[in-house]
Design an enzyme around this catalytic site. Sequence first.
Site, PDB file in Angstrom:
ATOM      1  N   SER A  22       0.842  -1.193   0.000  1.00 22.27           N
ATOM      2  CA  SER A  22       0.000   0.000   0.000  1.00 22.27           C
ATOM      3  C   SER A  22       0.881   1.247   0.000  1.00 22.27           C
ATOM      4  CB  SER A  22      -0.896   0.014   1.232  1.00 22.27           C
ATOM      5  OG  SER A  22      -1.430   1.323   1.390  1.00 22.27           O
ATOM      6  N   HIS A  47      -1.085  -1.143  -4.419  1.00 21.09           N
ATOM      7  CA  HIS A  47      -2.379  -0.843  -3.788  1.00 21.09           C
ATOM      8  C   HIS A  47      -2.437   0.654  -3.490  1.00 21.09           C
ATOM      9  CE1 HIS A  47      -5.928  -1.983  -1.360  1.00 21.09           C
ATOM     10  NE2 HIS A  47      -5.524  -1.088  -0.471  1.00 21.09           N
ATOM     11  N   ASP A  49      -4.628   3.663  -1.906  1.00 21.84           N
ATOM     12  CA  ASP A  49      -5.724   3.945  -0.975  1.00 21.84           C
ATOM     13  C   ASP A  49      -6.236   5.365  -1.176  1.00 21.84           C
ATOM     14  OD1 ASP A  49      -5.992   1.537   0.685  1.00 21.84           O
ATOM     15  OD2 ASP A  49      -3.906   1.961   1.235  1.00 21.84           O
ATOM     16  N   MET A  51      -8.786   8.194  -0.063  1.00 23.17           N
ATOM     17  CA  MET A  51      -9.590   8.570   1.113  1.00 23.17           C
ATOM     18  C   MET A  51     -10.070  10.010   0.978  1.00 23.17           C
ATOM     19  SD  MET A  51      -7.126   7.054   4.066  1.00 23.17           S
ATOM     20  CE  MET A  51      -6.585   5.348   4.066  1.00 23.17           C
ATOM     21  N   HIS A  80      -8.179   1.233  -4.223  1.00 20.08           N
ATOM     22  CA  HIS A  80      -9.134   0.983  -3.132  1.00 20.08           C
ATOM     23  C   HIS A  80      -9.810   2.310  -2.791  1.00 20.08           C
ATOM     24  CE1 HIS A  80      -9.557  -0.242   1.425  1.00 20.08           C
ATOM     25  NE2 HIS A  80     -10.729   0.023   0.855  1.00 20.08           N
ATOM     26  N   MET A  82     -12.034   4.617  -0.771  1.00 20.02           N
ATOM     27  CA  MET A  82     -12.708   4.844   0.514  1.00 20.02           C
ATOM     28  C   MET A  82     -13.326   6.232   0.425  1.00 20.02           C
ATOM     29  SD  MET A  82      -9.727   3.162   2.869  1.00 20.02           S
ATOM     30  CE  MET A  82      -8.556   3.291   1.522  1.00 20.02           C
ATOM     31  N   MET A 151     -11.423  -6.187   5.045  1.00 18.42           N
ATOM     32  CA  MET A 151     -10.656  -5.243   5.866  1.00 18.42           C
ATOM     33  C   MET A 151     -10.396  -5.884   7.229  1.00 18.42           C
ATOM     34  SD  MET A 151     -10.102  -2.546   4.005  1.00 18.42           S
ATOM     35  CE  MET A 151      -9.170  -1.749   5.314  1.00 18.42           C
ATOM     36  N   ASP A 189      -6.616  -6.653   3.835  1.00 25.33           N
ATOM     37  CA  ASP A 189      -6.007  -5.320   3.953  1.00 25.33           C
ATOM     38  C   ASP A 189      -6.110  -4.827   5.393  1.00 25.33           C
ATOM     39  OD1 ASP A 189      -5.070  -2.751   3.511  1.00 25.33           O
ATOM     40  OD2 ASP A 189      -6.767  -2.124   2.267  1.00 25.33           O
TER      41      ASP A 189
HETATM   42  C1  DX5 Z   1      -6.429   1.342   5.455  1.00 28.04           C
HETATM   43  C2  DX5 Z   1      -5.910   1.038   4.076  1.00 28.04           C
HETATM   44  C3  DX5 Z   1      -4.801   0.076   4.053  1.00 28.04           C
HETATM   45  C4  DX5 Z   1      -3.566   0.509   4.785  1.00 28.04           C
HETATM   46  C5  DX5 Z   1      -2.829  -0.715   5.217  1.00 28.04           C
HETATM   47  O1  DX5 Z   1      -7.549   2.150   5.349  1.00 28.04           O
HETATM   48  O2  DX5 Z   1      -6.948   0.533   3.257  1.00 28.04           O
HETATM   49  O3  DX5 Z   1      -4.475  -0.282   2.721  1.00 28.04           O
HETATM   50  O4  DX5 Z   1      -2.736   1.329   4.020  1.00 28.04           O
HETATM   51  O5  DX5 Z   1      -1.764  -0.329   6.013  1.00 28.04           O
HETATM   52  P1  DX5 Z   1      -1.034  -1.330   7.021  1.00 28.04           P
HETATM   53  O6  DX5 Z   1      -0.523  -2.489   6.195  1.00 28.04           O
HETATM   54  O7  DX5 Z   1       0.047  -0.495   7.590  1.00 28.04           O
HETATM   55  O8  DX5 Z   1      -2.057  -1.766   8.026  1.00 28.04           O
HETATM   56 ZN    ZN Z   2      -6.453  -0.330   1.251  1.00 24.67          ZN
END
Ligand code: DX5
Ligand code: ZN
Length: 233
Positions: A22, A47, A49, A51, A80, A82, A151, A189
């Site tokens: 990620s 990956h 993320d 947000m 991904h 969010m 998750m 994840d």
């Molecule tokens: C959380 C993300 C993850 C996050 C994982 O909302 O979707 O992808 O970056 O990070 P680690 O591996 O550090 O838990």
């Molecule tokens: Zn993620």
Amino acid sequence: MPLPHNRRVTRSTSRPVLIAPSLLAADFTRLAEEVAAIESAGADWLHLDIMDGHFVPNISFGPAIVKALRPLTRMPFDVHLMIAPADPYLAAFAEAGADLISLHPEAGPHLHRSLQTIRGLGKKTGVVLNPGTPVESIAHVLDLVDLILVMTVNPGFGGQSFLESQLPKMATLRRMIDESGRDIRLQIDGGVTARTAPLCLEAGADVLVAGTAVFGAPDRAAAIRAIRGGQGA
Ligand code: DX5
Ligand code: ZN
């Protein structure tokens, strides 16, 4: 739960394990070098993320960063989302270079239509289950799904602790996927490390996202090997 690092993992699927670091845990002042480093360290997917400070209590980056990174690597881009609503941004992420776009059922009122839209954009689809979201929420859209993401933290931040309460959900989904006969990947994840990865693999996962455990490691190749195979680190 203590787990010896050299424990043999009994996997319930024979598909190769893919590792998707990620980018959230990367050094944001050196994104290009960070992407190159994990690609040469053996990462399979990147990956990303996304947000919005609304669906989750944090803001990361948007399609402009995805687009800027796209020419720098051959790794598939696993985006991904969010964000809520997600529908108005699906085309932007597809055009930016996403290969797979995942969204949460809670992100909009019409999950089936959102998945159709992603497929219509020529991209692979993923649905994401928050820790409190039941597997039943996706039971009737499996025909439109290429990946299910479980998750193992509440989304929004990297570096959180793995929720072992989600392991039975993985096993249920593995059974559901196998019974469907469909080509659907099961991704995990949140809090994935060399210690927790074997638990996921035993429960039937075949794609592991890892942020901190890869980008925070001094030797990323060793970290990826350890997460993929349960050996080392
Ligand atoms: C959380 C993300 C993850 C996050 C994982 O909302 O979707 O992808 O970056 O990070 P680690 O591996 O550090 O838990
Ligand atoms: Zn993620």
